[in-house]
Design a protein around this motif. Structure first.
Motif, PDB file in Angstrom:
ATOM      1  N   THR A 176       0.828  -1.209   0.000  1.00 58.78           N
ATOM      2  CA  THR A 176       0.000   0.000   0.000  1.00 58.78           C
ATOM      3  C   THR A 176       0.857   1.251   0.000  1.00 58.78           C
ATOM      4  O   THR A 176       0.493   2.272  -0.595  1.00 58.78           O
ATOM      5  CB  THR A 176      -0.927   0.002   1.236  1.00 58.78           C
ATOM      6  N   GLU A 177       2.040   1.177   0.643  1.00 57.97           N
ATOM      7  CA  GLU A 177       2.925   2.345   0.675  1.00 57.97           C
ATOM      8  C   GLU A 177       3.404   2.719  -0.721  1.00 57.97           C
ATOM      9  O   GLU A 177       3.631   3.906  -1.013  1.00 57.97           O
ATOM     10  CB  GLU A 177       4.110   2.096   1.607  1.00 57.97           C
ATOM     11  N   LYS A 179       1.603   2.190  -3.523  1.00 57.19           N
ATOM     12  CA  LYS A 179       0.428   2.807  -4.152  1.00 57.19           C
ATOM     13  C   LYS A 179       0.286   4.251  -3.686  1.00 57.19           C
ATOM     14  O   LYS A 179       0.054   5.163  -4.505  1.00 57.19           O
ATOM     15  CB  LYS A 179      -0.828   2.013  -3.809  1.00 57.19           C
ATOM     16  N   ASP A 180       0.430   4.484  -2.390  1.00 55.55           N
ATOM     17  CA  ASP A 180       0.314   5.842  -1.853  1.00 55.55           C
ATOM     18  C   ASP A 180       1.375   6.768  -2.444  1.00 55.55           C
ATOM     19  O   ASP A 180       1.110   7.943  -2.726  1.00 55.55           O
ATOM     20  CB  ASP A 180       0.433   5.817  -0.326  1.00 55.55           C
ATOM     21  N   TYR A 181       2.589   6.236  -2.638  1.00 64.02           N
ATOM     22  CA  TYR A 181       3.678   7.043  -3.205  1.00 64.02           C
ATOM     23  C   TYR A 181       3.343   7.454  -4.645  1.00 64.02           C
ATOM     24  O   TYR A 181       3.532   8.616  -5.033  1.00 64.02           O
ATOM     25  CB  TYR A 181       4.988   6.257  -3.173  1.00 64.02           C
ATOM     26  N   LYS A 184       0.567  10.160  -4.346  1.00 65.79           N
ATOM     27  CA  LYS A 184       1.028  11.391  -3.709  1.00 65.79           C
ATOM     28  C   LYS A 184       1.942  12.200  -4.616  1.00 65.79           C
ATOM     29  O   LYS A 184       1.848  13.431  -4.675  1.00 65.79           O
ATOM     30  CB  LYS A 184       1.754  11.054  -2.407  1.00 65.79           C
ATOM     31  N   PRO A 191      -5.716   5.983  -9.679  1.00 68.77           N
ATOM     32  CA  PRO A 191      -5.680   5.044  -8.556  1.00 68.77           C
ATOM     33  C   PRO A 191      -6.550   3.822  -8.775  1.00 68.77           C
ATOM     34  O   PRO A 191      -6.337   2.784  -8.145  1.00 68.77           O
ATOM     35  CB  PRO A 191      -6.172   5.889  -7.374  1.00 68.77           C
ATOM     36  N   GLY A 312       8.115   3.652   0.232  1.00 70.99           N
ATOM     37  CA  GLY A 312       7.197   3.679  -0.895  1.00 70.99           C
ATOM     38  C   GLY A 312       7.834   3.349  -2.225  1.00 70.99           C
ATOM     39  O   GLY A 312       7.125   3.134  -3.212  1.00 70.99           O
TER      40      GLY A 312
END
Length: 404
Positions: A176-177, A179-181, A184, A191, A312
């Motif tokens: 998930t980190e 994906k978040d990177y 962001k 997404p 990330g």
């Protein structure tokens, strides 16, 4: 009913033994077993194999493999590495006519420019493809100093990313980190097409308790606790915190730390062990086969680490093997990572902030070997729940079986 034809594009594949090869190989094997028609186009196995004879083309467990030779300049040289990347990319490009017959292309992020090829096919011929992201380029290269912001490589990768992340049916990341990177930093503006599918570990090498290497067998008998760090010791790994711990722990002669792997920081670790006369440490180059499974079997606790700036950009692949081998983990990385959240949830180890060697020292020396082994049992429960080969291959299959 006609089988769905899938082409996998990657640099590393069977018979190479690094995880970047074994994971695509196992995925291809299992997708074939589930009824998909899988072919592979990959780079020539120059480095990570013990095979004496290798063919240009080969049928392997129902998979048709075609291997592409490319330049072999020194990979430790920046120029050599770039030439090798572009040489392999050119060979893939010349193979484009072979790609037209496939229903779907699954492309890996190594080499980083490779996803441009299926993207071109998508834009010209509407060819559908999925993109497996092990490392986020060029951000990882900038963090390690392999390239600089504004360089030709940086601009090229930003151009490729702008297209690939938008056009891919599926972008597959390991946590998930990651994906978040991507979201962001606006590397991806979709997404909805990003899927989190962790890697896995095949437990076949852990099926027996026997330890083959006499040195490792002696270590298990001599030491009360054994700690293990294995894999890459590169620019994105936090080896400084581990070195600080080794210095702090040097008088605990009932504890052994084994380090094995390669990377730019390997020599730094080796020199620190010599400089500070740390005798309760053994350091090896990259271990394979039964040697690696032996050190995994004798260990009580295993390390994984990332510098703060690497959060990330990727996920350490060794974690899955540690969990499968029933080892508690010391995770030197940001607490928001998926693996950290899972390890804490299952009481399978600890999370450590970068630079906090004291917490590692306290953890090791306040727990008995039996308590560490109990946490290792928790780690195995976590493995069964989240990181098995069957569980995560099934996620790929669900994405690819109908071209979702």
């Amino acid at each position: 009913m006609k089988k769905r034809k899938i082409l996998i594009l990657c640099q590393y594949f069977y018979p190479e033994y690094v995880s970047s090869a074994t994971l695509p190989t196992q995925l291809a094997e299992d997708l074939t077993a589930k009824g998909l028609d899988v072919d592979v186009l990959c780079g020539w196995p120059y480095e990570y194999t013990n095979a004496e004879y290798i063919k240009n083309t080969e049928q392997y467990k129902g998979i048709s493999i075609r291997r592409l030779s490319y330049s072999r300049f020194n990979n430790k040289s920046k120029i050599g590495r770039i030439i090798n990347f572009f040489s392999l990319f050119l060979k893939f490009g010349l193979s484009i006519p072979r790609m037209l017959k496939y229903d779907h292309i699954l492309v890996y992020s190594n080499p980083p420019i490779l996803p441009l090829i299926p993207d071109i096919l998508h834009r010209v011929l509407k060819k559908r493809f999925s993109f497996v992201v092990y490392d986020i380029a060029p951000d990882n290269a900038i963090k390690t100093g392999a390239t600089r912001p504004g360089s030709m490589i940086d601009k090229l990768m930003r151009y490729i990313n702008k297209r690939v992340y938008q056009d891919a049916d599926n972008v597959i990341v390991l946590g998930t980190e990651m994906k978040d990177y991507l979201i962001k930093h606006q590397i991806s503006k979709r997404p909805d097409n990003i899927h989190v599918i962790p890697n896995w570990y095949d437990t076949v090498n852990l099926a027996e308790d026997h330890i083959y290497n006499e040195t490792f067998k002696d270590c298990r008998q001599k030491y009360d606790k054994i700690l293990l760090y294995s894999g890459n010791m590169g620019q994105l790994q936090d080896m400084d915190t581990i070195i600080d711990f080794l210095k702090m722990n040097k008088n605990q002669m009932d504890t052994l730390t084994i380090l094995c792997g390669h990377g730019k920081k390997f020599q730094k670790v080796h020199q620190a062990i010599q400089q500070y006369d740390i005798s309760n440490v053994k350091i090896y180059d990259f271990l394979t086969g039964t040697d690696y499974s032996d050190v995994l079997k004798i260990a009580d606790v295993c390390f994984a680490s990332l510098i703060k700036e690497a959060m990330g950009l990727g996920v350490p692949s060794k974690n899955y093997g540690y969990l499968a081998a029933k080892k508690s983990l010391i995770l030197i990385m940001d607490k928001s990572a998926d693996i950290v959240q899972h390890v804490l949830q299952y009481n399978a180890g600890i999370q450590v902030e970068n630079g906090d060697a004291q917490t590692i020292y306290d953890f090791i020396n306040s727990h008995t070997a039996k308590e560490l082994q109990s946490m290792g049992e928790n780690a195995y429960t976590l493995f069964l729940d989240e990181y098995t080969r069957n569980r995560n291959v099934n996620k790929y299959y669900e994405l690819l079986k109908e071209g979702k």
